[in-house]
Design a protein around this motif. Structure first.
Motif, short mmCIF file in Angstrom:
data_model
loop_
_atom_site.label_atom_id
_atom_site.label_comp_id
_atom_site.label_asym_id
_atom_site.label_seq_id
_atom_site.Cartn_x
_atom_site.Cartn_y
_atom_site.Cartn_z
N GLU A 41 0.84 -1.21 0.00
CA GLU A 41 0.00 0.00 0.00
C GLU A 41 0.87 1.25 0.00
O GLU A 41 0.59 2.21 -0.71
CB GLU A 41 -0.93 0.01 1.21
CG GLU A 41 -2.12 -0.90 1.07
CD GLU A 41 -3.04 -0.48 -0.06
OE1 GLU A 41 -3.34 0.73 -0.21
OE2 GLU A 41 -3.45 -1.37 -0.83
N HIS A 42 1.90 1.25 0.81
CA HIS A 42 2.82 2.39 0.87
C HIS A 42 3.46 2.63 -0.49
O HIS A 42 3.56 3.77 -0.95
CB HIS A 42 3.88 2.16 1.95
CG HIS A 42 4.95 3.20 1.95
ND1 HIS A 42 4.75 4.46 2.43
CD2 HIS A 42 6.23 3.17 1.50
CE1 HIS A 42 5.86 5.17 2.30
NE2 HIS A 42 6.77 4.41 1.74
N ASN A 43 3.89 1.55 -1.14
CA ASN A 43 4.54 1.70 -2.44
C ASN A 43 3.58 2.27 -3.47
O ASN A 43 3.99 3.06 -4.33
CB ASN A 43 5.10 0.35 -2.91
CG ASN A 43 6.31 -0.06 -2.11
OD1 ASN A 43 6.94 0.75 -1.44
ND2 ASN A 43 6.64 -1.34 -2.17
N LYS A 44 2.30 1.89 -3.40
CA LYS A 44 1.31 2.46 -4.31
C LYS A 44 1.19 3.96 -4.10
O LYS A 44 1.11 4.73 -5.06
CB LYS A 44 -0.06 1.81 -4.08
CG LYS A 44 -0.15 0.38 -4.58
CD LYS A 44 -1.53 -0.18 -4.29
CE LYS A 44 -1.61 -1.66 -4.59
NZ LYS A 44 -2.92 -2.22 -4.22
N GLU A 47 4.24 5.69 -5.58
CA GLU A 47 4.16 5.74 -7.04
C GLU A 47 3.18 6.82 -7.50
O GLU A 47 3.47 7.58 -8.42
CB GLU A 47 3.73 4.38 -7.59
CG GLU A 47 4.78 3.31 -7.47
CD GLU A 47 4.26 1.93 -7.87
OE1 GLU A 47 3.13 1.83 -8.40
OE2 GLU A 47 4.99 0.95 -7.65
N ARG A 48 2.02 6.89 -6.85
CA ARG A 48 1.03 7.90 -7.23
C ARG A 48 1.56 9.31 -6.95
O ARG A 48 1.36 10.23 -7.75
CB ARG A 48 -0.28 7.67 -6.48
CG ARG A 48 -1.02 6.46 -6.97
CD ARG A 48 -2.47 6.38 -6.51
NE ARG A 48 -2.78 7.00 -5.24
CZ ARG A 48 -3.19 6.36 -4.16
NH1 ARG A 48 -3.33 5.06 -4.17
NH2 ARG A 48 -3.48 7.02 -3.06
N THR A 49 2.25 9.48 -5.83
CA THR A 49 2.81 10.78 -5.48
C THR A 49 3.86 11.18 -6.51
O THR A 49 3.90 12.35 -6.94
CB THR A 49 3.44 10.73 -4.07
OG1 THR A 49 2.43 10.35 -3.14
CG2 THR A 49 4.02 12.07 -3.68
N LYS A 51 4.02 10.30 -9.67
CA LYS A 51 3.32 10.69 -10.89
C LYS A 51 2.69 12.07 -10.75
O LYS A 51 2.75 12.90 -11.66
CB LYS A 51 2.24 9.66 -11.24
CG LYS A 51 2.79 8.35 -11.74
CD LYS A 51 1.67 7.36 -12.04
CE LYS A 51 2.23 6.01 -12.44
NZ LYS A 51 1.16 5.02 -12.64
N LEU A 52 2.07 12.31 -9.60
CA LEU A 52 1.44 13.61 -9.38
C LEU A 52 2.46 14.74 -9.37
O LEU A 52 2.20 15.83 -9.89
CB LEU A 52 0.66 13.61 -8.07
CG LEU A 52 -0.64 12.82 -8.07
CD1 LEU A 52 -1.20 12.74 -6.66
CD2 LEU A 52 -1.65 13.44 -9.02
N GLU A 53 3.63 14.49 -8.80
CA GLU A 53 4.67 15.51 -8.79
C GLU A 53 5.10 15.84 -10.22
O GLU A 53 5.32 17.00 -10.56
CB GLU A 53 5.87 15.05 -7.96
CG GLU A 53 5.61 15.08 -6.47
CD GLU A 53 6.77 14.50 -5.67
OE1 GLU A 53 7.68 13.88 -6.26
OE2 GLU A 53 6.76 14.67 -4.44
N GLY A 54 5.22 14.81 -11.06
CA GLY A 54 5.58 15.05 -12.46
C GLY A 54 4.50 15.84 -13.17
O GLY A 54 4.80 16.77 -13.95
N GLN A 55 3.25 15.51 -12.92
CA GLN A 55 2.15 16.25 -13.54
C GLN A 55 2.11 17.70 -13.07
O GLN A 55 1.83 18.61 -13.84
CB GLN A 55 0.82 15.55 -13.25
CG GLN A 55 0.67 14.22 -13.95
CD GLN A 55 -0.57 13.47 -13.50
OE1 GLN A 55 -1.28 13.87 -12.58
NE2 GLN A 55 -0.84 12.35 -14.16
N MET A 56 2.40 17.90 -11.80
CA MET A 56 2.41 19.26 -11.25
C MET A 56 3.52 20.10 -11.90
O MET A 56 3.33 21.28 -12.17
CB MET A 56 2.58 19.25 -9.73
CG MET A 56 1.32 18.86 -8.98
SD MET A 56 -0.10 19.90 -9.38
CE MET A 56 0.47 21.50 -8.87
N LEU A 57 4.66 19.50 -12.16
CA LEU A 57 5.73 20.23 -12.83
C LEU A 57 5.28 20.65 -14.23
O LEU A 57 5.54 21.78 -14.66
CB LEU A 57 6.99 19.37 -12.92
CG LEU A 57 7.78 19.20 -11.63
CD1 LEU A 57 8.94 18.22 -11.85
CD2 LEU A 57 8.31 20.52 -11.15
N GLU A 58 4.60 19.76 -14.93
CA GLU A 58 4.08 20.10 -16.26
C GLU A 58 3.07 21.23 -16.18
O GLU A 58 3.10 22.16 -16.99
CB GLU A 58 3.44 18.87 -16.90
CG GLU A 58 4.41 17.78 -17.28
CD GLU A 58 3.72 16.56 -17.85
OE1 GLU A 58 2.56 16.69 -18.31
OE2 GLU A 58 4.33 15.48 -17.85
#
Length: 69
Positions: A41-44, A47-49, A51-58
């Motif tokens: 669960e922690h790893n999920k 991973e989501r965090t 991805k979200l950080e990458g999207q926020m940079l965009e």
């Protein structure tokens, strides 16, 4: 008679020891399984965090580009 008592004591000791070891091993295995579930669960979440950080940079780059127009 004493040999019979000693044999029964030996059997009782062996059964008790075997039962204790088995119960302890089962408990340990259960706890490891529960920890593995928590780690998954922690790893999920990680991973989501990521991805979200990458999207926020965009999104931040897009906003910066829009402001410069």
């Amino acid at each position: 008679m004493e040999v019979i008592v000693a044999g029964m004591s030996l059997i009782g000791t062996l059964v008790g020891t075997f039962t204790g070891v088995t119960v302890s091993a089962n408990l340990t295995n259960y706890r490891i399984e529960q920890l593995e579930k928590k780690v998954a669960e922690h790893n999920k979440v990680v991973e989501r965090t990521y991805k979200l950080e990458g999207q926020m940079l965009e999104v931040q780059h897009d906003i910066r580009d829009m402001k410069n127009l």
